[in-house]
Design an enzyme around this catalytic site. Structure first.
Site, mmCIF file in Angstrom:
data_model
loop_
_atom_site.group_PDB
_atom_site.id
_atom_site.type_symbol
_atom_site.label_atom_id
_atom_site.label_comp_id
_atom_site.label_asym_id
_atom_site.label_seq_id
_atom_site.Cartn_x
_atom_site.Cartn_y
_atom_site.Cartn_z
ATOM 1 N N ASP A 204 -78.206 65.565 -61.993
ATOM 2 C CA ASP A 204 -77.318 64.597 -61.359
ATOM 3 C C ASP A 204 -76.212 65.361 -60.652
ATOM 4 O OD1 ASP A 204 -75.589 65.550 -63.284
ATOM 5 O OD2 ASP A 204 -75.244 63.636 -64.273
ATOM 6 N N ASP A 206 -71.957 65.458 -60.688
ATOM 7 C CA ASP A 206 -70.820 64.973 -61.476
ATOM 8 C C ASP A 206 -69.507 65.202 -60.731
ATOM 9 O OD1 ASP A 206 -72.313 64.632 -64.192
ATOM 10 O OD2 ASP A 206 -72.800 66.683 -63.583
ATOM 11 N N ASP A 309 -72.505 60.814 -61.406
ATOM 12 C CA ASP A 309 -71.503 60.414 -62.400
ATOM 13 C C ASP A 309 -70.111 60.576 -61.811
ATOM 14 O OD1 ASP A 309 -73.185 59.743 -64.494
ATOM 15 O OD2 ASP A 309 -73.167 61.763 -65.367
HETATM 16 P P1 GTP Z 1 -77.426 68.827 -65.252
HETATM 17 O O1 GTP Z 1 -76.762 67.578 -64.784
HETATM 18 O O2 GTP Z 1 -78.618 68.548 -66.091
HETATM 19 O O3 GTP Z 1 -77.721 69.762 -64.139
HETATM 20 O O4 GTP Z 1 -76.411 69.620 -66.216
HETATM 21 P P2 GTP Z 1 -74.915 69.266 -66.533
HETATM 22 O O5 GTP Z 1 -74.352 70.389 -67.299
HETATM 23 O O6 GTP Z 1 -74.192 68.846 -65.300
HETATM 24 O O7 GTP Z 1 -75.058 68.030 -67.542
HETATM 25 P P3 GTP Z 1 -74.448 66.573 -67.495
HETATM 26 O O8 GTP Z 1 -74.343 66.034 -66.133
HETATM 27 O O9 GTP Z 1 -75.248 65.771 -68.467
HETATM 28 O O10 GTP Z 1 -73.021 66.718 -68.138
HETATM 29 C C1 GTP Z 1 -71.956 67.410 -67.524
HETATM 30 C C2 GTP Z 1 -70.848 67.611 -68.482
HETATM 31 O O11 GTP Z 1 -70.258 66.371 -68.819
HETATM 32 C C3 GTP Z 1 -71.306 68.239 -69.800
HETATM 33 O O12 GTP Z 1 -70.374 69.206 -70.181
HETATM 34 C C4 GTP Z 1 -71.251 67.137 -70.804
HETATM 35 O O13 GTP Z 1 -70.874 67.605 -72.065
HETATM 36 C C5 GTP Z 1 -70.183 66.245 -70.219
HETATM 37 N N1 GTP Z 1 -70.438 64.861 -70.583
HETATM 38 C C6 GTP Z 1 -71.550 64.142 -70.370
HETATM 39 N N2 GTP Z 1 -71.418 62.910 -70.874
HETATM 40 C C7 GTP Z 1 -70.194 62.855 -71.407
HETATM 41 C C8 GTP Z 1 -69.439 61.843 -72.077
HETATM 42 O O14 GTP Z 1 -69.913 60.745 -72.310
HETATM 43 N N3 GTP Z 1 -68.157 62.142 -72.441
HETATM 44 C C9 GTP Z 1 -67.613 63.346 -72.189
HETATM 45 N N4 GTP Z 1 -66.358 63.581 -72.576
HETATM 46 N N5 GTP Z 1 -68.292 64.341 -71.591
HETATM 47 C C10 GTP Z 1 -69.560 64.096 -71.216
HETATM 48 MN MN MN Z 2 -74.715 67.093 -64.292
HETATM 49 MN MN MN Z 3 -73.706 63.912 -65.661
#
Ligand code: GTP
Ligand code: MN
Ligand code: MN
Length: 385
Positions: A204, A206, A309
């Site tokens: 995704d 972020d 996100d």
């Molecule tokens: P990919 O998206 O798979 O490429 O990896 P990513 O590291 O970007 O993972 P992800 O988008 O799932 O999450 C990004 C960061 O947001 C990570 O450090 C998660 O721990 C954090 N995160 C995800 N969901 C939540 C949540 O509900 N609350 C909080 N506080 N942090 C979150």
């Molecule tokens: Mn991500």
């Molecule tokens: Mn995410």
């Protein structure tokens, strides 16, 4: 004292947040199998076991070279008996029988496919598996009752399981920036998650959004979402107010403005340029002949669904939110464990509470946060634990 060896300071650093973990490392041939076992443990809701495999893999990612023999591992932290057995097998035979049979197992493959649907967690996937369902198509064919999120997840299954490229992330960045600037001039937007850590692809994109004037960010998310919707850029969105107060993050009590923390899980409709499209497949045949029912679309045109996100934070919590949303997931988990076990502190994406001093510690940057935690600063590109 021992003579200086190849694996220098890592021996004493058992928390991933104490180590520098680059994105590209030398031991994927070991870490990838260990992470299969971690994932499989998650599917069986065995969190302890999953974390143990993830920690083992993470230590190997931080090594300066490829492991070639078992004795190179003897002083490393976090390597449990099970992980060592797997590593030994791979070093000797090239593969681990346990990992390969896991990979091939019907349960692992079905759980992977089912949890690959946006909005489906391990619990739901496991129930479906026990009912005999194996893939998103089975959900469609058996007429399962799905939440709105899951419906979107099934509908866009293929797109959402196609990695998002950095280039696509940059196009989305421009769009989000335009949206936010249109509804709140002066807002600050940063890319977080994997792309901030330097990943080339992600599941995704972020973003974290704030405004230097505390309070100006209040109720911002609905405005951003409306702007995006008016432009026809959203295929799905779910905006939630911060649920931090109900979360099990620990004893860190947030300041009173915490409930302004908003987030939006969304699916963007990303236009693909003609050039992009040609790179993959001829536009006219794109998705033609699809009969699987998992994705309606694209007749002639060229767009794809991308998970995005969005998180809005008050300026006073921006450093905490930045650190908390940059990841990796294991790095975050280890930071919180370090804070609790080694420092008597409680860390969340909103605040840092010092139990000894019985007060919140303020921070305006990630650097200050690492300093509060008594950790050497680790830049995002080396948080790929
Ligand atoms: P990919 O998206 O798979 O490429 O990896 P990513 O590291 O970007 O993972 P992800 O988008 O799932 O999450 C990004 C960061 O947001 C990570 O450090 C998660 O721990 C954090 N995160 C995800 N969901 C939540 C949540 O509900 N609350 C909080 N506080 N942090 C979150
Ligand atoms: Mn991500
Ligand atoms: Mn995410």
């Amino acid at each position: 004292p021992k003579p200086c060896e190849v694996t220098p300071a890592i021996i004493t650093k058992s928390y991933a947040c104490q180590r520098r973990t680059p994105l590209k490392h030398h031991n994927s041939f070991l870490t990838e199998p260990l992470e299969i076992l971690a994932e499989n443990a998650e599917f069986s809701e065995n969190e302890g076991r999953s974390i143990a495999f993830r920690r083992s893999a993470s230590v190997l990612k931080a090594l300066p070279r490829a492991v070639r023999a078992m004795d190179e591992l003897k002083d490393l932290p976090c390597l449990g008996e099970h992980s060592l057995r797997v590593i030994k097998e791979i070093l000797e035979d090239g593969t681990s029988s346990e990992v390969e049979s896991t990979r091939q197992s019907e349960q692992f493959q079905a759980m992977k496919a089912l949890t690959g649907v946006f909005g489906v967690g391990v619990r739901t996937a496991d129930r479906w598996f026990r009912e005999g369902l194996r893939s998103p198509l089975d959900l469609v064919h058996t007429g399962q009752k799905l939440s709105h999120t899951q419906q979107a997840g099934v509908q866009h299954y293929n797109d959402l399981n196609t990695p998002v490229t950095k280039k696509e992330a940059m196009v989305i960045s421009d769009i989000v920036e335009r949206a936010v600037k249109a509804v709140l001039p002066g807002a600050i937007i940063i890319l977080t998650g994997g792309f901030r850590r330097g990943k080339e692809v992600g599941h995704d994109v972020d973003f974290l959004i704030t405004h230097p004037e505390e309070g100006a960010e209040e109720r911002l998310m609905p405005k951003i979402v409306n702007w995006l919707e008016d432009q026809g850029l959203l295929l799905y969105q779910k905006t939630t107010r911060n649920s931090y107060l109900e979360s099990k993050d620990g004893p860190a009590r947030p300041p009173s403005n915490m409930d302004r923390f908003e987030r939006c899980f969304s699916i963007f409709r990303l236009e693909q340029t003609k050039v992009d499209c040609d790179e993959h497949v001829d536009a006219s045949s794109y998705n033609s002949g699809r009969t699987d029912g998992t994705e309606e679309r694209h007749s002639g045109s060229s767009w794809r669904a991308v998970r995005v996100d969005l998180v809005v934070s008050p300026y006073s919590q921006f450093a905490f939110a930045t650190l908390g949303w940059t990841g990796s997931k294991l790095f975050e988990r280890e930071l919180r464990r370090w804070a609790g076990q080694e420092k008597g502190m409680s860390l969340s994406s909103h605040a840092l509470y010092d139990s000894k001093q019985q007060r919140y510690l303020q921070a305006n940057s990630e650097e200050e946060l690492f300093a509060h935690l008594g950790l050497e600063y680790i830049p995002p590109s080396e948080r790929n634990a």
